[in-house]
Scaffold this motif. Structure first.
Motif, mmCIF file in Angstrom:
data_model
loop_
_atom_site.group_PDB
_atom_site.id
_atom_site.type_symbol
_atom_site.label_atom_id
_atom_site.label_comp_id
_atom_site.label_asym_id
_atom_site.label_seq_id
_atom_site.Cartn_x
_atom_site.Cartn_y
_atom_site.Cartn_z
ATOM 1 N N HIS A 1 0.834 -1.210 0.000
ATOM 2 C CA HIS A 1 0.000 0.000 0.000
ATOM 3 C C HIS A 1 0.865 1.254 0.000
ATOM 4 O O HIS A 1 1.936 1.287 0.603
ATOM 5 C CB HIS A 1 -0.927 0.014 1.219
ATOM 6 C CG HIS A 1 -0.198 -0.046 2.535
ATOM 7 N ND1 HIS A 1 0.112 1.066 3.273
ATOM 8 C CD2 HIS A 1 0.306 -1.106 3.242
ATOM 9 C CE1 HIS A 1 0.761 0.698 4.375
ATOM 10 N NE2 HIS A 1 0.898 -0.613 4.383
ATOM 11 N N ASP B 1 6.765 1.709 5.263
ATOM 12 C CA ASP B 1 5.601 0.864 5.591
ATOM 13 C C ASP B 1 4.641 0.856 4.405
ATOM 14 O O ASP B 1 3.991 1.872 4.133
ATOM 15 C CB ASP B 1 4.933 1.443 6.848
ATOM 16 C CG ASP B 1 3.603 0.778 7.184
ATOM 17 O OD1 ASP B 1 3.172 -0.139 6.465
ATOM 18 O OD2 ASP B 1 2.985 1.209 8.179
ATOM 19 N N GLY B 2 4.553 -0.265 3.706
ATOM 20 C CA GLY B 2 3.680 -0.378 2.545
ATOM 21 C C GLY B 2 4.364 0.013 1.254
ATOM 22 O O GLY B 2 4.364 -0.734 0.271
ATOM 23 N N GLU C 1 -4.953 0.872 3.398
ATOM 24 C CA GLU C 1 -4.515 -0.159 4.337
ATOM 25 C C GLU C 1 -4.570 0.375 5.769
ATOM 26 O O GLU C 1 -4.932 -0.328 6.698
ATOM 27 C CB GLU C 1 -3.082 -0.613 3.994
ATOM 28 C CG GLU C 1 -2.651 -1.888 4.687
ATOM 29 C CD GLU C 1 -2.038 -1.680 6.053
ATOM 30 O OE1 GLU C 1 -1.823 -2.674 6.755
ATOM 31 O OE2 GLU C 1 -1.772 -0.516 6.436
ATOM 32 N N HIS D 1 7.218 -6.447 2.988
ATOM 33 C CA HIS D 1 6.873 -5.402 3.963
ATOM 34 C C HIS D 1 8.018 -5.280 4.949
ATOM 35 O O HIS D 1 8.723 -6.255 5.194
ATOM 36 C CB HIS D 1 5.573 -5.783 4.701
ATOM 37 C CG HIS D 1 4.824 -4.602 5.245
ATOM 38 N ND1 HIS D 1 5.194 -3.958 6.391
ATOM 39 C CD2 HIS D 1 3.733 -3.948 4.781
ATOM 40 C CE1 HIS D 1 4.346 -2.949 6.609
ATOM 41 N NE2 HIS D 1 3.456 -2.922 5.640
HETATM 42 ZN ZN LIG Z 1 1.822 -1.514 6.076
#
Ligand SMILES: [Zn+2]
Length: 416
Positions: free
Chosen positions: A91, A102-103, A136, A197
């Motif tokens: 994401h 993150d993502g 997300e 991730h």
């Molecule tokens: Zn994430």
């Protein structure tokens, strides 16, 4: 497959510099506090990030599709028209004080894999796809994991149509206005999904490992605990004649923690919220309530752990002269990932000489939803001090490259 004469696919590797520079370029959109990112789902910043990703995908020769929840699928054709795409992604939306990885790393790693195959002139039998799942993080729109939940059929069209921001803006309206809503009938079938991730925890870094092969996402239970005693005067009521709901709760918290520790390093038992009905320094608390958050990757163990937690609240409360009622608020069962995908990732890590271990994910991810409808697994890369949902979040270029190389070779195995 169609390889240049002097290259064996097992020797190829991704372009670590390109991967890193794409992270830095993406991080300019919604940049905050030096190294942070704020791109909440379907805001102008999210739309700009999507446009940047789409432009990179088109430059790489991919066809960009958008489904009825705004999920993006950028597709590279395969040589076998019967095969479903082997997809990877994550994401692009972030927390309000989120980081650059993150993502985002999962989406950019998926693109990097395809660009590497383009550079090497390698065709796969199955088509490949880069996926960006919508919302997300679940900050402006609840629930989180929105796009992948709709994709997996866990959230139907009517429920999606009811999703609104706190100030009442419907999700679908905003997605349409931003130009990121496709036809709701159009669910894009996948043959397999592998999500890279950052770990968002300290295990890989602490153990000096480059890659985590994620075999499951742990399950979760929330218990609501109500403790009833009697309001009383702190000066006049002897200690042995109290029904002190706060003291009883404190004893339960200690007992719950001890149970969690007995179940070993994979178990989590936490209390993050405790409320008392009275709030005066000289009043014995007659009513307290708290929520127990219990997690474990194994369904049977999670059940057993939950039963022990329920029982200890009852016995401890009684021993403190209070009445206790425990009810279950949420249950999310653990998700076991698919052996084929796990094995492809693990073999790739071993073949490329990266140190790795199998592990469960402590956090929920889109992959847990996708696993309901397609063979799925995840790969973790270390992040500094396990810090995430924080502007200081950091994954090194070397670790991102290692994870993306594992992803590359796993995708080649799954798509051949
Ligand atoms: Zn994430």
């Amino acid at each position: 497959m169609n390889y240049p004469a002097n290259r064996s696919p097992s020797t190829i590797s991704i372009d670590a510099e390109r991967l890193w520079s794409r992270h830095m370029e993406m991080a300019r959109i919604g940049a905050i506090d030096g190294t942070g990112s704020c791109r909440l789902a379907m805001t102008a910043e999210d739309a700009e990030a999507r446009e940047l990703l789409a432009s990179w995908c088109r430059q790489a020769g991919l066809d960009v599709h958008v489904d009825g929840a705004g999920n993006m699928f950028a597709v590279r054709p395969g040589s076998d028209p019967q095969r479903l795409p082997v997809a990877s992604g994550s994401h692009l939306d972030t927390q309000p004080h989120g980081g650059r990885f993150d993502g985002i790393s999962g989406v950019l790693a998926a693109l990097e894999v395809i660009e590497t195959l383009n550079d090497e002139g390698i065709e796969t039998a199955a088509p490949l796809a880069v996926v960006n799942w919508t919302n997300e993080e679940g900050v402006r729109y609840a629930p989180g994991l929105l796009g992948s939940a709709w994709y997996a059929g866990l959230l139907d069209d009517e429920a999606l149509a009811r999703v609104k921001t706190a100030d009442g803006t419907p999700f679908l309206q905003e997605a349409r206005e931003r130009g990121w809503l496709g036809d709701s009938a159009d669910k894009f079938p996948l043959g397999a999904f592998v999500e890279l991730h950052i770990e968002q925890g300290p295990t890989l870094e602490r153990e000096g490992l480059q890659v985590g092969i994620v075999t499951s996402v742990q399950g979760l239970r929330w218990l609501d605990v109500e403790v009833r005693g009697t309001d009383a005067h702190a000066g006049t009521t002897p200690l042995d004649q109290r029904q002190d709901a706060l003291f009883a709760s404190a004893r339960m918290l200690v007992a719950l923690n001890e149970i969690g520790r007995r179940y070993g390093s994979a178990a989590r038992v936490s209390v993050g919220q405790l409320r008392t009905a009275t709030d005066g320094p000289s009043t014995i608390v007659g009513h307290a309530s708290f929520v127990v958050d219990i997690r474990h990757p194994d369904a049977d163990t999670l059940e057993q752990l939950t039963q022990e937690c329920v029982a200890v609240c009852g016995t401890t409360g009684k021993a403190s002269g209070c009445e206790v009622a425990v009810s279950e608020r949420i249950t999310i069962p653990p998700t076991a990932f698919h052996d084929t995908c796990i094995t492809a990732l693990e073999r790739s890590a071993e073949e490329q000489g990266y140190s790795c271990r199998r592990m469960a994910s402590g956090a929920l991810h889109d992959a847990a939803n996708v696993a309901k409808v397609a063979p799925t697994a995840m790969i973790f890369v270390p992040c500094r001090d396990g810090v995430s949902h924080n502007v200081k979040e950091y994954a090194s270029p070397e670790d991102l490259a290692a994870g993306t190389n594992v992803l590359l070779h796993a995708v080649l195995k799954l798509a051949r």
